[in-house]
Design a protein around this motif. Structure first.
Motif, short mmCIF file in Angstrom:
data_model
loop_
_atom_site.label_atom_id
_atom_site.label_comp_id
_atom_site.label_asym_id
_atom_site.label_seq_id
_atom_site.Cartn_x
_atom_site.Cartn_y
_atom_site.Cartn_z
N THR A 90 -12.26 42.27 73.94
CA THR A 90 -12.59 41.06 73.19
C THR A 90 -12.00 41.14 71.80
O THR A 90 -12.30 42.05 71.04
CB THR A 90 -14.12 40.87 73.10
N ARG A 91 -11.15 40.18 71.48
CA ARG A 91 -10.58 40.06 70.13
C ARG A 91 -11.63 39.45 69.21
O ARG A 91 -11.89 39.93 68.14
CB ARG A 91 -9.31 39.21 70.21
N LYS A 92 -12.25 38.32 69.70
CA LYS A 92 -13.29 37.64 68.94
C LYS A 92 -13.86 36.51 69.78
O LYS A 92 -13.25 36.08 70.76
CB LYS A 92 -12.75 37.06 67.63
N VAL A 93 -15.02 36.04 69.39
CA VAL A 93 -15.62 34.81 69.93
C VAL A 93 -15.90 33.93 68.73
O VAL A 93 -16.46 34.40 67.73
CB VAL A 93 -16.91 35.08 70.72
N GLN A 94 -15.50 32.67 68.83
CA GLN A 94 -15.73 31.73 67.74
C GLN A 94 -16.63 30.59 68.19
O GLN A 94 -16.48 30.08 69.30
CB GLN A 94 -14.41 31.13 67.24
N VAL A 95 -17.54 30.21 67.30
CA VAL A 95 -18.33 29.01 67.47
C VAL A 95 -17.61 27.93 66.68
O VAL A 95 -17.35 28.11 65.49
CB VAL A 95 -19.77 29.19 66.95
N VAL A 96 -17.25 26.85 67.36
CA VAL A 96 -16.47 25.80 66.72
C VAL A 96 -17.20 24.46 66.81
O VAL A 96 -18.01 24.24 67.69
CB VAL A 96 -15.07 25.68 67.36
N ALA A 97 -16.91 23.59 65.85
CA ALA A 97 -17.47 22.24 65.84
C ALA A 97 -16.46 21.31 65.19
O ALA A 97 -15.62 21.74 64.39
CB ALA A 97 -18.78 22.21 65.06
N THR A 98 -16.55 20.04 65.54
CA THR A 98 -15.71 19.04 64.90
C THR A 98 -16.50 18.44 63.74
O THR A 98 -17.57 17.88 63.94
CB THR A 98 -15.28 17.94 65.89
N VAL A 99 -15.97 18.62 62.54
CA VAL A 99 -16.62 18.14 61.33
C VAL A 99 -15.62 17.24 60.60
O VAL A 99 -14.54 17.69 60.24
CB VAL A 99 -17.05 19.31 60.42
N GLY A 100 -15.98 15.97 60.43
CA GLY A 100 -15.09 15.03 59.75
C GLY A 100 -13.76 14.86 60.46
O GLY A 100 -12.73 14.73 59.81
N GLY A 101 -13.77 14.93 61.80
CA GLY A 101 -12.55 14.76 62.57
C GLY A 101 -11.69 16.01 62.67
O GLY A 101 -10.65 15.99 63.31
N ARG A 102 -12.10 17.11 62.02
CA ARG A 102 -11.35 18.38 62.06
C ARG A 102 -12.16 19.46 62.75
O ARG A 102 -13.36 19.56 62.55
CB ARG A 102 -11.05 18.84 60.64
N LYS A 103 -11.49 20.26 63.53
CA LYS A 103 -12.15 21.39 64.17
C LYS A 103 -12.36 22.50 63.14
O LYS A 103 -11.42 22.88 62.45
CB LYS A 103 -11.31 21.89 65.34
N LEU A 106 -17.42 27.83 62.79
CA LEU A 106 -18.71 28.00 62.12
C LEU A 106 -19.14 29.46 62.08
O LEU A 106 -19.86 29.87 61.17
CB LEU A 106 -19.79 27.18 62.83
N ALA A 107 -18.75 30.23 63.09
CA ALA A 107 -19.11 31.65 63.14
C ALA A 107 -18.10 32.38 64.02
O ALA A 107 -17.46 31.77 64.87
CB ALA A 107 -20.51 31.82 63.71
N GLU A 108 -17.98 33.68 63.79
CA GLU A 108 -17.06 34.51 64.56
C GLU A 108 -17.76 35.83 64.87
O GLU A 108 -18.40 36.42 64.01
CB GLU A 108 -15.80 34.75 63.73
N PHE A 109 -17.65 36.27 66.13
CA PHE A 109 -18.27 37.51 66.57
C PHE A 109 -17.19 38.42 67.14
O PHE A 109 -16.26 37.96 67.77
CB PHE A 109 -19.31 37.23 67.67
N LYS A 110 -17.35 39.73 66.92
CA LYS A 110 -16.38 40.71 67.40
C LYS A 110 -17.13 41.83 68.10
O LYS A 110 -18.30 42.05 67.86
CB LYS A 110 -15.55 41.24 66.24
N GLY A 111 -16.43 42.51 68.98
CA GLY A 111 -17.05 43.60 69.73
C GLY A 111 -17.31 43.20 71.16
O GLY A 111 -16.88 42.15 71.63
N ALA A 112 -18.02 44.05 71.88
CA ALA A 112 -18.30 43.81 73.29
C ALA A 112 -19.20 42.59 73.47
O ALA A 112 -20.20 42.45 72.77
CB ALA A 112 -18.95 45.04 73.90
N TRP A 126 -13.49 32.25 73.36
CA TRP A 126 -13.50 33.69 73.57
C TRP A 126 -12.05 34.15 73.67
O TRP A 126 -11.36 33.85 74.63
CB TRP A 126 -14.27 34.02 74.84
N TRP A 127 -11.59 34.86 72.64
CA TRP A 127 -10.22 35.40 72.61
C TRP A 127 -10.27 36.79 73.23
O TRP A 127 -10.97 37.68 72.72
CB TRP A 127 -9.72 35.47 71.18
N LEU A 128 -9.53 37.01 74.33
CA LEU A 128 -9.64 38.26 75.07
C LEU A 128 -8.34 38.64 75.73
O LEU A 128 -7.46 37.79 75.94
CB LEU A 128 -10.75 38.15 76.12
N VAL A 129 -8.24 39.91 76.09
CA VAL A 129 -7.12 40.44 76.86
C VAL A 129 -7.70 41.21 78.04
O VAL A 129 -8.40 42.20 77.84
CB VAL A 129 -6.23 41.38 76.01
N PRO A 130 -7.45 40.75 79.28
CA PRO A 130 -7.89 41.54 80.44
C PRO A 130 -7.13 42.87 80.48
O PRO A 130 -5.92 42.91 80.29
CB PRO A 130 -7.50 40.66 81.64
#
Length: 163
Positions: A90-103, A106-112, A126-130
């Motif tokens: 896992t490179r990272k997991v991001q929580v995303v939202a559209t705010v004012g028409g832009r993505k 909101l938060a980023e998590f790293k690790g298993a 979820w950014w990952l490499v199998p």
């Protein structure tokens, strides 16, 4: 490297995943920035609230994926596969939202990562490499519904194939 320059990069040093050459052999090159492959999985839809779409996901080792987990239903859902989490970096997991028409992130998590819960109308990336192959049949959503049955009992299961 600035904090934003590494968003699409996979920095594994000298021993991490490499790009795949012909016939799946390692080309010995680091995965280049910006070479991610986007795969979107709906965790429920208005028409099919208890299902993954697609319910079969195919990935290849050594490639960088941005797995977009999108919940279009009115119920919260889990994306859970312990087999999958043990076969990916896992490179990272991001929580995303559209705010004012832009993505916006909101938060980023790293690790298993073992499971991700996505609330109705939202998504996670979820950014990952199998890193290991396999046919994984434990993809599921184990949330218990109002009727007392789990979403698995309602048929919310899937399969992940890593080649």
């Amino acid at each position: 490297m600035s904090p934003r320059e590494d968003d699409h990069a996979c920095n594994f040093g000298d021993r991490g995943p490499r790009s795949r050459g012909p016939a799946g052999r390692s080309g010995g090159r680091p995965i280049p920035p910006g070479s991610d492959i986007e795969v979107t999985v709906d965790l429920g839809t208005p028409e099919t609230p208890f299902g993954f779409s697609p319910n079969r996901i195919e990935l290849e080792t050594g490639k960088l994926y941005k797995l977009v987990l999108r919940n279009r239903s009115e119920l919260p859902h889990y994306f859970t596969s312990h087999e999958f989490s043990s076969r990916v970096f896992t490179r990272k997991v991001q929580v995303v939202a559209t705010v004012g028409g832009r993505k916006e992130t909101l938060a980023e998590f790293k690790g298993a990562i073992r499971e991700i819960e996505v609330y109705p109308g939202h998504s996670a990336e979820w950014w990952l490499v199998p890193v290991a192959t396999g046919r994984l049949t434990d993809l599921q959503c184990g949330i218990r519904d109002k009727d007392g049955k789990t979403h698995v009992e309602h048929g919310m299961v899937g399969e992940i194939v890593i080649r």
